[in-house]
Design a protein around this motif. Structure first.
Motif, PDB file in Angstrom:
ATOM      1  N   VAL A 115     -15.689 -58.667  64.169  1.00  0.00           N
ATOM      2  CA  VAL A 115     -16.193 -59.720  63.523  1.00  0.00           C
ATOM      3  C   VAL A 115     -16.547 -59.317  62.186  1.00  0.00           C
ATOM      4  CG1 VAL A 115     -17.988 -61.432  63.259  1.00  0.00           C
ATOM      5  CG2 VAL A 115     -17.207 -60.621  65.466  1.00  0.00           C
ATOM      6  N   GLU A 116     -15.909 -59.990  61.037  1.00  0.00           N
ATOM      7  CA  GLU A 116     -16.147 -59.635  59.547  1.00  0.00           C
ATOM      8  C   GLU A 116     -17.779 -59.885  59.233  1.00  0.00           C
ATOM      9  OE1 GLU A 116     -14.149 -60.479  55.193  1.00  0.00           O
ATOM     10  OE2 GLU A 116     -13.144 -61.295  57.034  1.00  0.00           O
ATOM     11  N   GLY A 117     -18.485 -58.834  58.583  1.00  0.00           N
ATOM     12  CA  GLY A 117     -19.652 -58.850  58.416  1.00  0.00           C
ATOM     13  C   GLY A 117     -20.727 -58.366  59.343  1.00  0.00           C
ATOM     14  N   LYS A 118     -20.107 -58.076  60.666  1.00  0.00           N
ATOM     15  CA  LYS A 118     -20.804 -57.549  61.892  1.00  0.00           C
ATOM     16  C   LYS A 118     -20.270 -56.015  62.124  1.00  0.00           C
ATOM     17  CE  LYS A 118     -22.274 -58.364  66.623  1.00  0.00           C
ATOM     18  NZ  LYS A 118     -21.953 -59.149  67.632  1.00  0.00           N
ATOM     19  N   ASP A 119     -18.870 -56.187  62.478  1.00  0.00           N
ATOM     20  CA  ASP A 119     -18.447 -54.878  63.133  1.00  0.00           C
ATOM     21  C   ASP A 119     -17.648 -54.382  61.914  1.00  0.00           C
ATOM     22  OD1 ASP A 119     -19.193 -55.588  65.867  1.00  0.00           O
ATOM     23  OD2 ASP A 119     -17.474 -56.963  65.772  1.00  0.00           O
ATOM     24  N   VAL A 120     -17.314 -54.971  60.904  1.00  0.00           N
ATOM     25  CA  VAL A 120     -16.557 -54.520  59.882  1.00  0.00           C
ATOM     26  C   VAL A 120     -16.705 -55.326  58.525  1.00  0.00           C
ATOM     27  CG1 VAL A 120     -14.506 -55.845  60.345  1.00  0.00           C
ATOM     28  CG2 VAL A 120     -14.043 -53.881  59.237  1.00  0.00           C
ATOM     29  N   VAL A 121     -16.682 -54.395  57.593  1.00  0.00           N
ATOM     30  CA  VAL A 121     -17.017 -54.905  56.190  1.00  0.00           C
ATOM     31  C   VAL A 121     -15.518 -54.877  55.508  1.00  0.00           C
ATOM     32  CG1 VAL A 121     -18.213 -54.722  54.030  1.00  0.00           C
ATOM     33  CG2 VAL A 121     -19.245 -54.176  56.038  1.00  0.00           C
ATOM     34  N   VAL A 122     -15.155 -56.102  54.908  1.00  0.00           N
ATOM     35  CA  VAL A 122     -14.025 -56.077  54.142  1.00  0.00           C
ATOM     36  C   VAL A 122     -14.539 -56.316  52.777  1.00  0.00           C
ATOM     37  CG1 VAL A 122     -11.772 -57.143  53.743  1.00  0.00           C
ATOM     38  CG2 VAL A 122     -12.435 -57.018  56.106  1.00  0.00           C
ATOM     39  N   ASP A 123     -13.928 -55.469  51.810  1.00  0.00           N
ATOM     40  CA  ASP A 123     -14.283 -55.412  50.420  1.00  0.00           C
ATOM     41  C   ASP A 123     -13.168 -55.530  49.659  1.00  0.00           C
ATOM     42  OD1 ASP A 123     -15.596 -54.918  47.908  1.00  0.00           O
ATOM     43  OD2 ASP A 123     -16.135 -52.795  48.356  1.00  0.00           O
ATOM     44  N   TYR A 124     -12.936 -56.958  49.115  1.00  0.00           N
ATOM     45  CA  TYR A 124     -11.797 -57.548  48.604  1.00  0.00           C
ATOM     46  C   TYR A 124     -11.887 -57.270  47.197  1.00  0.00           C
ATOM     47  CZ  TYR A 124     -11.418 -60.315  53.276  1.00  0.00           C
ATOM     48  OH  TYR A 124     -11.049 -60.958  54.101  1.00  0.00           O
ATOM     49  N   ARG A 125     -10.476 -57.056  46.532  1.00  0.00           N
ATOM     50  CA  ARG A 125     -10.378 -56.779  45.166  1.00  0.00           C
ATOM     51  C   ARG A 125      -9.243 -57.662  44.854  1.00  0.00           C
ATOM     52  NH1 ARG A 125     -14.554 -55.159  45.718  1.00  0.00           N
ATOM     53  NH2 ARG A 125     -15.407 -53.258  44.970  1.00  0.00           N
ATOM     54  N   TRP A 126      -9.082 -58.322  43.700  1.00  0.00           N
ATOM     55  CA  TRP A 126      -8.136 -59.455  43.284  1.00  0.00           C
ATOM     56  C   TRP A 126      -7.700 -58.912  41.841  1.00  0.00           C
ATOM     57  CZ3 TRP A 126      -6.224 -61.549  47.685  1.00  0.00           C
ATOM     58  CH2 TRP A 126      -7.351 -61.635  48.613  1.00  0.00           C
ATOM     59  N   ALA A 127      -6.677 -58.652  41.603  1.00  0.00           N
ATOM     60  CA  ALA A 127      -5.991 -58.642  40.154  1.00  0.00           C
ATOM     61  C   ALA A 127      -5.923 -59.771  39.508  1.00  0.00           C
ATOM     62  CB  ALA A 127      -4.801 -57.755  39.986  1.00  0.00           C
ATOM     63  N   ASN A 128      -5.746 -61.044  40.022  1.00  0.00           N
ATOM     64  CA  ASN A 128      -5.326 -62.367  39.524  1.00  0.00           C
ATOM     65  C   ASN A 128      -4.227 -62.442  38.902  1.00  0.00           C
ATOM     66  OD1 ASN A 128      -7.866 -63.302  40.721  1.00  0.00           O
ATOM     67  ND2 ASN A 128      -9.117 -62.701  39.174  1.00  0.00           N
ATOM     68  N   GLY A 129      -3.264 -61.747  39.218  1.00  0.00           N
ATOM     69  CA  GLY A 129      -2.047 -61.688  38.554  1.00  0.00           C
ATOM     70  C   GLY A 129      -1.747 -60.768  37.600  1.00  0.00           C
ATOM     71  N   ARG A 130      -2.904 -60.010  37.267  1.00  0.00           N
ATOM     72  CA  ARG A 130      -2.934 -59.002  36.113  1.00  0.00           C
ATOM     73  C   ARG A 130      -2.329 -57.669  36.986  1.00  0.00           C
ATOM     74  NH1 ARG A 130      -7.720 -58.519  32.750  1.00  0.00           N
ATOM     75  NH2 ARG A 130      -6.608 -57.181  31.816  1.00  0.00           N
ATOM     76  N   TYR A 131      -1.204 -57.162  36.958  1.00  0.00           N
ATOM     77  CA  TYR A 131      -0.736 -55.994  37.476  1.00  0.00           C
ATOM     78  C   TYR A 131      -1.297 -54.946  36.864  1.00  0.00           C
ATOM     79  CZ  TYR A 131       2.723 -59.014  40.414  1.00  0.00           C
ATOM     80  OH  TYR A 131       3.129 -59.752  41.056  1.00  0.00           O
ATOM     81  N   ASP A 132      -1.534 -54.849  35.465  1.00  0.00           N
ATOM     82  CA  ASP A 132      -2.256 -53.783  34.836  1.00  0.00           C
ATOM     83  C   ASP A 132      -3.529 -53.611  35.342  1.00  0.00           C
ATOM     84  OD1 ASP A 132      -2.992 -56.267  33.695  1.00  0.00           O
ATOM     85  OD2 ASP A 132      -3.881 -55.242  32.251  1.00  0.00           O
ATOM     86  N   ARG A 133      -4.256 -54.340  36.298  1.00  0.00           N
ATOM     87  CA  ARG A 133      -5.476 -53.917  36.755  1.00  0.00           C
ATOM     88  C   ARG A 133      -5.548 -53.182  38.139  1.00  0.00           C
ATOM     89  NH1 ARG A 133      -9.390 -57.692  37.945  1.00  0.00           N
ATOM     90  NH2 ARG A 133     -10.884 -56.280  37.550  1.00  0.00           N
ATOM     91  N   LEU A 134      -4.383 -53.325  38.647  1.00  0.00           N
ATOM     92  CA  LEU A 134      -4.045 -52.795  40.114  1.00  0.00           C
ATOM     93  C   LEU A 134      -4.682 -51.142  40.178  1.00  0.00           C
ATOM     94  CD1 LEU A 134      -1.029 -54.448  41.261  1.00  0.00           C
ATOM     95  CD2 LEU A 134      -3.286 -54.905  42.324  1.00  0.00           C
ATOM     96  N   GLY A 135      -4.278 -50.247  39.126  1.00  0.00           N
ATOM     97  CA  GLY A 135      -4.822 -48.835  39.071  1.00  0.00           C
ATOM     98  C   GLY A 135      -6.089 -48.952  39.232  1.00  0.00           C
ATOM     99  N   GLU A 136      -6.615 -49.567  38.285  1.00  0.00           N
ATOM    100  CA  GLU A 136      -8.252 -49.593  38.201  1.00  0.00           C
ATOM    101  C   GLU A 136      -8.800 -49.971  39.431  1.00  0.00           C
ATOM    102  OE1 GLU A 136     -11.560 -52.530  36.047  1.00  0.00           O
ATOM    103  OE2 GLU A 136      -9.702 -52.280  35.063  1.00  0.00           O
ATOM    104  N   LEU A 137      -8.293 -50.958  40.144  1.00  0.00           N
ATOM    105  CA  LEU A 137      -8.973 -51.412  41.310  1.00  0.00           C
ATOM    106  C   LEU A 137      -8.908 -50.677  42.514  1.00  0.00           C
ATOM    107  CD1 LEU A 137      -7.923 -55.351  41.190  1.00  0.00           C
ATOM    108  CD2 LEU A 137     -10.210 -54.504  40.728  1.00  0.00           C
ATOM    109  N   ALA A 138      -7.636 -50.190  42.480  1.00  0.00           N
ATOM    110  CA  ALA A 138      -7.390 -49.005  43.674  1.00  0.00           C
ATOM    111  C   ALA A 138      -8.384 -47.579  43.626  1.00  0.00           C
ATOM    112  CB  ALA A 138      -6.034 -48.690  43.604  1.00  0.00           C
ATOM    113  N   ALA A 139      -8.309 -47.368  42.269  1.00  0.00           N
ATOM    114  CA  ALA A 139      -9.547 -46.166  42.126  1.00  0.00           C
ATOM    115  C   ALA A 139     -10.791 -46.337  42.189  1.00  0.00           C
ATOM    116  CB  ALA A 139      -9.189 -45.723  40.607  1.00  0.00           C
ATOM    117  N   GLU A 140     -11.000 -47.582  42.243  1.00  0.00           N
ATOM    118  CA  GLU A 140     -12.525 -48.007  42.293  1.00  0.00           C
ATOM    119  C   GLU A 140     -12.581 -47.867  43.971  1.00  0.00           C
ATOM    120  OE1 GLU A 140     -15.343 -52.030  42.639  1.00  0.00           O
ATOM    121  OE2 GLU A 140     -13.684 -51.953  41.043  1.00  0.00           O
ATOM    122  N   LEU A 141     -11.754 -48.640  44.753  1.00  0.00           N
ATOM    123  CA  LEU A 141     -11.955 -48.466  46.065  1.00  0.00           C
ATOM    124  C   LEU A 141     -11.851 -47.065  46.774  1.00  0.00           C
ATOM    125  CD1 LEU A 141      -9.641 -51.473  47.016  1.00  0.00           C
ATOM    126  CD2 LEU A 141     -12.070 -51.001  47.287  1.00  0.00           C
ATOM    127  N   ALA A 142     -11.097 -46.205  45.981  1.00  0.00           N
ATOM    128  CA  ALA A 142     -10.891 -44.715  46.347  1.00  0.00           C
ATOM    129  C   ALA A 142     -12.328 -44.040  46.099  1.00  0.00           C
ATOM    130  CB  ALA A 142      -9.777 -43.954  45.881  1.00  0.00           C
TER     131      ALA A 142
END
Length: 181
Positions: free
Chosen positions: A24-51
């Motif tokens: 159950v999301e929020g109970k057993d597992v936390v999903v931390d979403y990241r969206w680039a909103n069509g800006r592919y140049d942001r994907l590296g920054e978002l992935a590094a933040e998650l790492a």
């Protein structure tokens, strides 16, 4: 994801799949979403933040997101969905033994190209020029264009494929325009 939360169909499917697995999301597992909103140049920054956040796993819902995640970390497991060959783009070592920290699903669409052309030929038999519209920013653009160009040439038809063009300074123009090759 390279998409936005409002345009991605992945969220309901992910929640449903987690539920089917007993989470159950929020109970057993936390999903931390990241969206680039069509800006592919942001994907590296978002992935590094998650790492840096030391997440348990990164789910990459597109090839560009998977490449960004793979570049950002060699320690955090990455599960990807890709319409392009993950071996060719060095996400994995091989299909049967991916190795490293990435694994996923490869949706092979290449075999459908011939069928799509058959349908096109039936629907518009007199077409002399076929335009192939693809996202010019993603790494699979050249493969998409080549996949269509060869059979069209055998059919005796010309093809044009979208490509990125230089930015223009006019405020009336979007930062990225497509033009035919």
């Amino acid at each position: 994801s390279s998409l936005s939360a409002s345009t991605s169909g992945h969220v309901p499917g992910l929640s449903e799949g987690l539920g089917e697995a007993g989470f159950v999301e929020g109970k057993d597992v936390v999903v931390d979403y990241r969206w680039a909103n069509g800006r592919y140049d942001r994907l590296g920054e978002l992935a590094a933040e998650l790492a840096r956040r030391d997440v348990t796993v990164i789910l990459a819902a597109s090839l560009p997101a998977a490449i960004a995640a793979k570049t950002a970390t060699s320690a955090v497991p990455i599960v990807f969905v890709s319409g392009a060959d993950p071996v060719k783009f060095r996400l994995v070592a091989s299909m049967n033994k991916p190795g490293g920290n990435a694994t996923g699903v490869f949706q092979y669409f290449g075999a459908l190209g011939g069928k799509r052309l058959e349908l096109l030929r039936e629907l518009v038999p007199g077409a002399s020029l076929v335009a192939v519209l693809s996202n010019p920013i993603i790494p699979t653009r050249k493969i998409t264009c080549t996949t269509w160009r060869r059979p069209l040439a055998r059919w005796g038809r010309q093809s044009r494929c979208s490509r990125p063009v230089q930015r223009r300074r006019s405020k009336r123009l979007s930062p990225m325009r497509l033009r035919a090759m």
